[in-house]
Write an enzyme that holds these catalytic residues in place. Sequence first.
Site, PDB file in Angstrom:
ATOM      1  N   LYS A   1       0.797  -1.226   0.000  1.00 41.00           N
ATOM      2  CA  LYS A   1       0.000   0.000   0.000  1.00 41.00           C
ATOM      3  C   LYS A   1       0.832   1.280   0.000  1.00 41.00           C
ATOM      4  O   LYS A   1       0.345   2.323  -0.421  1.00 41.00           O
ATOM      5  CB  LYS A   1      -0.918   0.035   1.238  1.00 41.00           C
ATOM      6  CG  LYS A   1      -2.105  -0.896   1.154  1.00 41.00           C
ATOM      7  CD  LYS A   1      -3.098  -0.540   2.248  1.00 41.00           C
ATOM      8  CE  LYS A   1      -4.295  -1.473   2.274  1.00 41.00           C
ATOM      9  NZ  LYS A   1      -5.131  -1.246   3.464  1.00 41.00           N
TER      10      LYS A   1
ATOM     11  N   LYS B   1     -12.259  -9.923  -2.171  1.00 36.79           N
ATOM     12  CA  LYS B   1     -13.296  -9.851  -1.141  1.00 36.79           C
ATOM     13  C   LYS B   1     -13.974  -8.483  -1.135  1.00 36.79           C
ATOM     14  O   LYS B   1     -13.367  -7.474  -1.496  1.00 36.79           O
ATOM     15  CB  LYS B   1     -12.696 -10.200   0.217  1.00 36.79           C
ATOM     16  CG  LYS B   1     -12.347  -9.041   1.071  1.00 36.79           C
ATOM     17  CD  LYS B   1     -11.782  -9.455   2.388  1.00 36.79           C
ATOM     18  CE  LYS B   1     -11.347  -8.200   3.122  1.00 36.79           C
ATOM     19  NZ  LYS B   1     -12.385  -7.169   3.192  1.00 36.79           N
TER      20      LYS B   1
ATOM     21  N   LYS C   1     -14.951  -2.361   2.408  1.00 37.37           N
ATOM     22  CA  LYS C   1     -15.650  -1.092   2.630  1.00 37.37           C
ATOM     23  C   LYS C   1     -14.914   0.116   2.077  1.00 37.37           C
ATOM     24  O   LYS C   1     -15.509   1.152   1.828  1.00 37.37           O
ATOM     25  CB  LYS C   1     -15.948  -0.894   4.127  1.00 37.37           C
ATOM     26  CG  LYS C   1     -14.724  -0.750   5.018  1.00 37.37           C
ATOM     27  CD  LYS C   1     -15.158  -0.472   6.457  1.00 37.37           C
ATOM     28  CE  LYS C   1     -14.321  -1.240   7.447  1.00 37.37           C
ATOM     29  NZ  LYS C   1     -12.876  -0.975   7.397  1.00 37.37           N
TER      30      LYS C   1
HETATM   31  P1  ATP Z   1     -10.908  -2.084   4.439  1.00 35.97           P
HETATM   32  O1  ATP Z   1     -11.095  -1.958   2.975  1.00 35.97           O
HETATM   33  O2  ATP Z   1     -10.846  -0.776   5.156  1.00 35.97           O
HETATM   34  O3  ATP Z   1      -9.820  -3.042   4.847  1.00 35.97           O
HETATM   35  P2  ATP Z   1     -12.793  -4.152   5.141  1.00 35.97           P
HETATM   36  O4  ATP Z   1     -14.190  -4.211   4.620  1.00 35.97           O
HETATM   37  O5  ATP Z   1     -11.788  -5.135   4.629  1.00 35.97           O
HETATM   38  O6  ATP Z   1     -12.298  -2.669   4.948  1.00 35.97           O
HETATM   39  P3  ATP Z   1     -11.809  -4.422   7.821  1.00 35.97           P
HETATM   40  O7  ATP Z   1     -11.852  -3.196   8.665  1.00 35.97           O
HETATM   41  O8  ATP Z   1     -10.511  -4.839   7.206  1.00 35.97           O
HETATM   42  O9  ATP Z   1     -12.926  -4.269   6.698  1.00 35.97           O
HETATM   43  O10 ATP Z   1     -12.371  -5.634   8.642  1.00 35.97           O
HETATM   44  C1  ATP Z   1     -13.388  -5.486   9.600  1.00 35.97           C
HETATM   45  C2  ATP Z   1     -13.959  -6.854   9.916  1.00 35.97           C
HETATM   46  O11 ATP Z   1     -14.805  -7.281   8.855  1.00 35.97           O
HETATM   47  C3  ATP Z   1     -12.901  -7.951  10.079  1.00 35.97           C
HETATM   48  O12 ATP Z   1     -13.315  -8.771  11.156  1.00 35.97           O
HETATM   49  C4  ATP Z   1     -12.951  -8.685   8.773  1.00 35.97           C
HETATM   50  O13 ATP Z   1     -12.589 -10.054   8.922  1.00 35.97           O
HETATM   51  C5  ATP Z   1     -14.415  -8.556   8.381  1.00 35.97           C
HETATM   52  N1  ATP Z   1     -14.588  -8.545   6.937  1.00 35.97           N
HETATM   53  C6  ATP Z   1     -14.159  -7.575   6.108  1.00 35.97           C
HETATM   54  N2  ATP Z   1     -14.519  -7.824   4.849  1.00 35.97           N
HETATM   55  C7  ATP Z   1     -15.183  -9.030   4.856  1.00 35.97           C
HETATM   56  C8  ATP Z   1     -15.796  -9.842   3.846  1.00 35.97           C
HETATM   57  N3  ATP Z   1     -15.802  -9.451   2.576  1.00 35.97           N
HETATM   58  N4  ATP Z   1     -16.391 -10.992   4.218  1.00 35.97           N
HETATM   59  C9  ATP Z   1     -16.395 -11.367   5.512  1.00 35.97           C
HETATM   60  N5  ATP Z   1     -15.838 -10.652   6.524  1.00 35.97           N
HETATM   61  C10 ATP Z   1     -15.231  -9.488   6.204  1.00 35.97           C
HETATM   62 MG    MG Z   2      -9.675  -5.106   5.299  1.00 30.97          MG
END
Ligand code: ATP
Ligand code: MG
Length: 324
Positions: free
Chosen positions: A114, A195, A198
Amino acid sequence: MDRNLSLITPTGRLTLGNYLGALRRFVAAQDDSSPYACFFGLSDLHALTTPQDPDVLRATIAEMATLFLAAGLDPARATLFRQSQVPAHRDLAYLLECTAYTGELNRMIQFKEKGRGVPSTRVSLYTYPALMAADILLYRPSVVPVGDDQRQHVELTRDLAIRFNHTYGPVFVVPEVRTPASGARVMDLQEPARKMSKSIENDSGVIRLLDPPDVVRRRVARAVTDSDTGPDAVRPDRDAKPGVTNLLDILDACGGSADGITTYGALKSAVTEAVVATLEPVQKRYAELAADPAYVASVFADGSARAREVTASVLADATAAMGL
Ligand code: ATP
Ligand code: MG
């Protein structure tokens, strides 16, 4: 007491993936006997490792805090807190930076991917693993469940804790790393090899927790599938049919069934219905809670006070052990 600890960073609005993979599990893990067993936080300091508009960040934090409650987290059974309201996180992060080596941080894959070599990369993105180590070590969990993307950071946390204890005396509990049986891993509807996330810029394959039914319907309708048309086209095959497999996984995680479904059109209708039904009670509760932001803020203020209480002695021990 063993602790269950999880943080979510407010870098974007919560998705269906965050709900099925994180929030819904948090709700299931709440402890009826004590809110001291479960700590669920908004890691708002981590959000600042990349540029954020302050007003947008404030709104994202408020929405996420409200969604924690709307999803069913109960302040009587879990401690809900904000990392920035518990100064021990940044205090301990500095002490840990004083024990970590640049060679170790240079090896972190997330930083390499990153930030390395990008001129506007923030120093905090580089030192982020020290803050994450502090997030964990302050709460003394014996096990840290972690997705693959964070595994290396938790390994570093262990290395730092072991080194600290060896150099300065036994202050930290060294946590075990555990990768949970993957369960619901929701993939992006447009790029099912990746995956759902957000913080992604092009979010046309993302379903947000607060998306109204017509947005859910549109996004599911446009979800990438494949050109199979045979009678057994609707079947899971992660490698050959990632889009269809993802839709089947979402359907299952949202309590629906693919029994008797033979076309992608019917599959998408069933997925839409199941997702809308899953989100509806959360959205209804969200609307009620959003009308009372002072209540939500007070829940997080109380939780942060409890987090300050339980982390104070760990920070004090670490500080004294280093000779300060
Ligand atoms: P970012 O893009 O900011 O990394 P993110 O959606 O990946 O956002 P995280 O903050 O990394 O979210 O993760 C928050 C929680 O949500 C973690 O417990 C992670 O395992 C879960 N999580 C994130 N994305 C997924 C997904 N696509 N499916 C299932 N669980 C998820
Ligand atoms: Mg993440």
